[in-house]
Design an enzyme around this catalytic site. Structure first.
Site, PDB file in Angstrom:
ATOM      1  CB  CYS A   2     -21.817  27.392  99.117  1.00  0.00           C
ATOM      2  SG  CYS A   2     -20.875  27.002  97.432  1.00  0.00           S
ATOM      3  NE  ARG A  27     -21.376  31.903 102.764  1.00  0.00           N
ATOM      4  CZ  ARG A  27     -20.378  32.602 103.246  1.00  0.00           C
ATOM      5  NH1 ARG A  27     -20.159  33.888 103.606  1.00  0.00           N
ATOM      6  NH2 ARG A  27     -19.093  31.977 102.950  1.00  0.00           N
ATOM      7  CD1 TRP A  74     -22.606  32.362  92.978  1.00  0.00           C
ATOM      8  CD2 TRP A  74     -20.422  31.831  93.057  1.00  0.00           C
ATOM      9  NE1 TRP A  74     -21.745  33.111  92.109  1.00  0.00           N
ATOM     10  CE2 TRP A  74     -20.543  32.783  91.781  1.00  0.00           C
ATOM     11  CE3 TRP A  74     -19.273  31.163  93.105  1.00  0.00           C
ATOM     12  CZ2 TRP A  74     -19.385  33.075  91.144  1.00  0.00           C
ATOM     13  CZ3 TRP A  74     -18.215  31.402  92.439  1.00  0.00           C
ATOM     14  CH2 TRP A  74     -18.207  32.618  91.238  1.00  0.00           C
ATOM     15  CG  ASN A 100     -18.114  28.038 101.279  1.00  0.00           C
ATOM     16  OD1 ASN A 100     -18.022  28.565  99.979  1.00  0.00           O
ATOM     17  ND2 ASN A 100     -18.114  29.013 102.360  1.00  0.00           N
ATOM     18  N   GLY A 101     -16.299  25.863  99.395  1.00  0.00           N
ATOM     19  CA  GLY A 101     -14.865  25.916  99.194  1.00  0.00           C
ATOM     20  C   GLY A 101     -14.421  25.180  97.592  1.00  0.00           C
ATOM     21  CD  GLU A 480     -18.611  51.273  94.800  1.00  0.00           C
ATOM     22  OE1 GLU A 480     -17.866  50.616  94.020  1.00  0.00           O
ATOM     23  OE2 GLU A 480     -19.478  50.675  95.433  1.00  0.00           O
ATOM     24  CE  LYS A 484     -22.499  48.915  94.038  1.00  0.00           C
ATOM     25  NZ  LYS A 484     -21.427  48.786  95.185  1.00  0.00           N
ATOM     26  CD  GLU A 487     -22.373  44.883  92.269  1.00  0.00           C
ATOM     27  OE1 GLU A 487     -22.227  45.831  93.111  1.00  0.00           O
ATOM     28  OE2 GLU A 487     -22.058  43.668  92.674  1.00  0.00           O
ATOM     29  CG  HIS A 503      -6.149  60.590  75.235  1.00  0.00           C
ATOM     30  ND1 HIS A 503      -5.368  61.151  74.447  1.00  0.00           N
ATOM     31  CD2 HIS A 503      -6.426  61.267  76.059  1.00  0.00           C
ATOM     32  CE1 HIS A 503      -4.967  62.306  74.880  1.00  0.00           C
ATOM     33  NE2 HIS A 503      -5.560  62.488  76.232  1.00  0.00           N
ATOM     34  CE  LYS A 603     -22.512  41.829 101.050  1.00  0.00           C
ATOM     35  NZ  LYS A 603     -22.474  43.376 100.544  1.00  0.00           N
TER      36      LYS A 603
HETATM   37  O1  M6R Z   1     -16.032  41.415 100.947  1.00  0.00           O
HETATM   38  P1  M6R Z   1     -15.040  42.310 100.046  1.00  0.00           P
HETATM   39  O2  M6R Z   1     -15.234  43.519 100.596  1.00  0.00           O
HETATM   40  O3  M6R Z   1     -13.910  41.629 100.310  1.00  0.00           O
HETATM   41  O4  M6R Z   1     -15.739  42.128  98.801  1.00  0.00           O
HETATM   42  C1  M6R Z   1     -15.094  42.543  97.618  1.00  0.00           C
HETATM   43  C2  M6R Z   1     -15.855  42.517  96.450  1.00  0.00           C
HETATM   44  O5  M6R Z   1     -16.343  41.424  96.072  1.00  0.00           O
HETATM   45  C3  M6R Z   1     -17.228  43.469  96.569  1.00  0.00           C
HETATM   46  O6  M6R Z   1     -17.081  44.772  96.823  1.00  0.00           O
HETATM   47  C4  M6R Z   1     -18.143  43.617  95.217  1.00  0.00           C
HETATM   48  O7  M6R Z   1     -17.168  44.228  94.269  1.00  0.00           O
HETATM   49  C5  M6R Z   1     -19.365  44.110  95.524  1.00  0.00           C
HETATM   50  N1  M6R Z   1     -20.557  43.358  94.739  1.00  0.00           N
HETATM   51  C6  M6R Z   1     -19.611  45.455  94.744  1.00  0.00           C
HETATM   52  O8  M6R Z   1     -20.840  45.932  94.978  1.00  0.00           O
END
Ligand code: M6R
Length: 608
Positions: A2, A27, A74, A100-101, A480, A484, A487, A503, A603
């Site tokens: 958060c 966040r 969040w 936050n936590g 990746e 992308k 998400e 397979h 994020k």
């Molecule tokens: O801050 P971090 O690099 O540790 O975050 C890891 C993942 O949460 C982050 O890469 C996430 O998968 C991204 N939203 C992907 O775009």
């Protein structure tokens, strides 16, 4: 995960709190709220939904006061709602907190407080902390907070406001980030730098288990034994623009376009006349020779960087490399010891699972090298060695420039270790360094064709399923590309090793299914082309990404080919990922998705 803000000073608190929350919305953004104190009374405003809803509400009411705290959420405990939004106020109305936590023992504490006559309004773990501080309050908020945190288990960054003591704010950090911004007759609390950048560049970073007592013109930091800590002021030199959209419609596109600059900044200081330097890190040949393996541990896209790096580092060093998802690594009792080098990768440096994996690895005797973007973050602080990616602040939830700079550092590391170990020749070192140095310029070239990718996106943005196929590093980039796309556009997609499709998964290919193929590896090119033919003959539409010199072969079997400048085999991921980022971006744009803040995500994932 958060966002937290706090203000104490001579000016109105609300404008800063709302501005700061806007910068921290990455966040978490399912609800937000502020608490402001005036005439010893705390006024609370909180709303479910995006921050704008709160701002619209506050416009019409008076929330004046020169001390306050704010939060963008969040949800973890309790669904997003007005009542579960932070700040939480204690029953007496005297104590407001943002958190936050996760408070792991909140049920025990809640039952204890219910026995003492406290009523709870929300389903959150956080409200327990507000009530606990209230219960322990005896005229001194600093003491009450210190007493309360002794009883908490879990992770918490907290900002605390007390109606009876409107001349101070208390900030607490454990396992979640918190900084204090230092102003002129005003001070700030924030989860991250962008929140305070428009007001000050001087900050204190709190360490774990520290409590700060903040007044209008003073900040005192104490450890958990109550001893005052000296802290040097950190000067933040990010320019405000790099934390803003700078004319782009979305942070994500801005950050995609910033990649040449970010990669250059990340590699430039580590390359000196055909040699690699790892800042002030020096691994001896003996240490490297004795390594039984290298483990790369990370989450999400950072994990995908590790998947590329496995191929790269094994090729350059002939050392075995394992790649683990951090949430798996920490619980699988991995076989590591002092002869294992663990590399953790994280943009934020705060990802809970990655941080926990790091601690686990250290406990087992391994040295930990972290690749991190946020300076002074928890992961950076706990690591034996740190290599920073110089990507600047990344705001869009979908990572782009952090991925690219992490990848660049993996090349730097691989070349460095290969040279030390003698597994690559001096000539190889020179050639790899040459190739790496050209990457920023080549990425720039690819970005120039972004309008072509937009045209491709227009053809396919209504797809329901997309498959990404490739071999070797191309497969790792497919992972990746697939993440992308899903998400930010909410299209279902999967990444497959091209040879594995038949397979089972090939049964999902039907007329018009979109298959994105990457075929950049010379030695595997014909094999991947065969796999493309297999799906094409079953009706798939093909977008292919390959090197410029493969035009003849690929154009016959692709509906839409995308050509990349030539680089060495191991570095093609730095180039092939760019069209995939753009494709996802434009598809999400055409589907009118909330690109920078996709649903259900945040994020920085600071919960397990
Ligand atoms: O801050 P971090 O690099 O540790 O975050 C890891 C993942 O949460 C982050 O890469 C996430 O998968 C991204 N939203 C992907 O775009």
């Amino acid at each position: 995960m958060c966002g937290i803000v706090g203000y104490i000073g001579k000016n109105q608190a609300a404008p800063f709190l709302l501005h700061g929350l806007e910068k921290l919305e990455y966040r978490g953004y399912d609800s937000s709220g502020i608490a402001i104190c005036s005439d010893n009374k705390i006024k609370l405003e909180k709303k479910k939904g995006r921050l704008q809803i709160l701002c619209d509400k506050i416009k019409d009411i008076n929330v004046s006061g020169t001390i306050g705290i704010g939060h963008t959420r969040w949800a973890t405990h309790g669904k997003p709602s007005d009542v579960n939004a932070h700040p939480h106020l204690s029953q007496s109305g005297k104590i407001a907190i943002v958190h936050n936590g996760i408070i792991e023992n909140y049920i025990t504490l809640k039952n204890f407080l219910i026995d003492k006559g406290y009523n709870f309004l929300s389903d959150t773990d956080t409200e327990v902390v507000a009530q606990l501080i209230d219960y322990l309050y005896n005229g001194n908020i600093f003491d009450a907070v210190n007493e309360a945190i002794k009883k908490l288990e879990g992770s918490y960054a907290l900002a605390v406001l007390c109606g009876d003591e409107p001349d101070k704010l208390i900030a607490v950090k454990k396992d979640n980030p918190l900084i204090i911004g230092l102003g002129d007759n005003e001070n700030y609390i924030a989860s991250d730098v962008p929140a305070i950048l428009s007001r000050t560049r001087n900050i204190f970073r709190l360490n774990d288990n520290e409590v700060a007592l903040i007044t209008v013109n003073d900040v005192k930091i104490y450890n958990n034994n109550g001893e005052e800590q000296n802290r040097n002021v950190t000067h933040v030199d990010w320019d405000v623009d790099s934390a803003e959209k700078g004319g782009y419609e979305h942070f994500m596109l801005k950050e995609i376009m910033e990649q040449p600059k970010a990669i250059k900044a990340t590699i430039a200081s580590r390359i000196a006349e055909d040699k690699i330097r790892l800042d002030d890190i020096e691994f001896s040949k003996e240490y490297l020779q004795n390594l039984n393996k290298i483990c790369i541990v990370a989450c999400g896209s950072a994990y995908h960087v590790g998947c590329v790096a496995k191929y790269v580092i094994e090729k350059l060093t002939r050392k075995p490399v394992e790649v683990d998802i951090a949430s798996e690594f920490r619980y699988r009792n991995p076989i590591i010891d002092k002869n294992t080098l663990v590399i953790v990768v994280s943009q934020s440096g705060e990802t809970a699972d990655t941080f926990a994996a790091l601690k686990e690895a250290k406990k087992m005797g391994a040295k930990v090298l972290s690749i991190v973007n946020v300076v002074g973050s928890s992961i950076a602080n706990e690591s034996d060695y740190v290599l920073y990616t110089w990507a600047g602040p990344e705001v869009a939830v979908a990572t782009t420039k952090a991925y690219s700079t992490q990848l660049s550092l993996m090349y730097i590391l691989g070349i460095y270790m290969g040279e030390k170990l003698g597994t690559i020749s001096q000539e190889d070192v020179k050639n790899y360094i040459d190739s790496l140095s050209q990457i920023p310029q080549q990425v720039e070239e690819i970005l120039k064709s972004k309008d072509d990718i937009y045209e491709i996106a227009k053809k396919y943005y209504n797809s329901q399923n997309v498959f990404f196929i490739g071999r070797n590093v191309d497969y790792a980039v497919c992972m990746e590309g697939s993440l992308k796309l899903k998400e930010i556009s909410y299209i279902h997609s999967e990444a497959y090793a091209a040879g594995e499709l038949k397979h089972g998964t090939i049964s999902l290919i039907e007329d018009g299914t979109l298959v994105v193929s990457i075929a950049t590896q010379d030695n595997l090119f014909d094999k991947t082309v065969s796999n493309i033919r297999e799906v094409k003959s079953r009706g798939a539409s093909i977008i292919s990404i390959t090197a410029d010199n493969k035009k003849d072969k690929i154009s016959q079997i692709s509906d839409l080919p995308i050509y990349l400048p030539k680089t060495c085999d191991i570095m093609t991921p730095s180039l092939s990922v760019i069209p995939l980022q753009l494709l996802s971006y434009y598809i999400a744009l055409l589907r009118e998705c909330d690109i920078d803040k996709p649903r259900n995500l945040a994020k920085s994932v600071t919960v397990e």
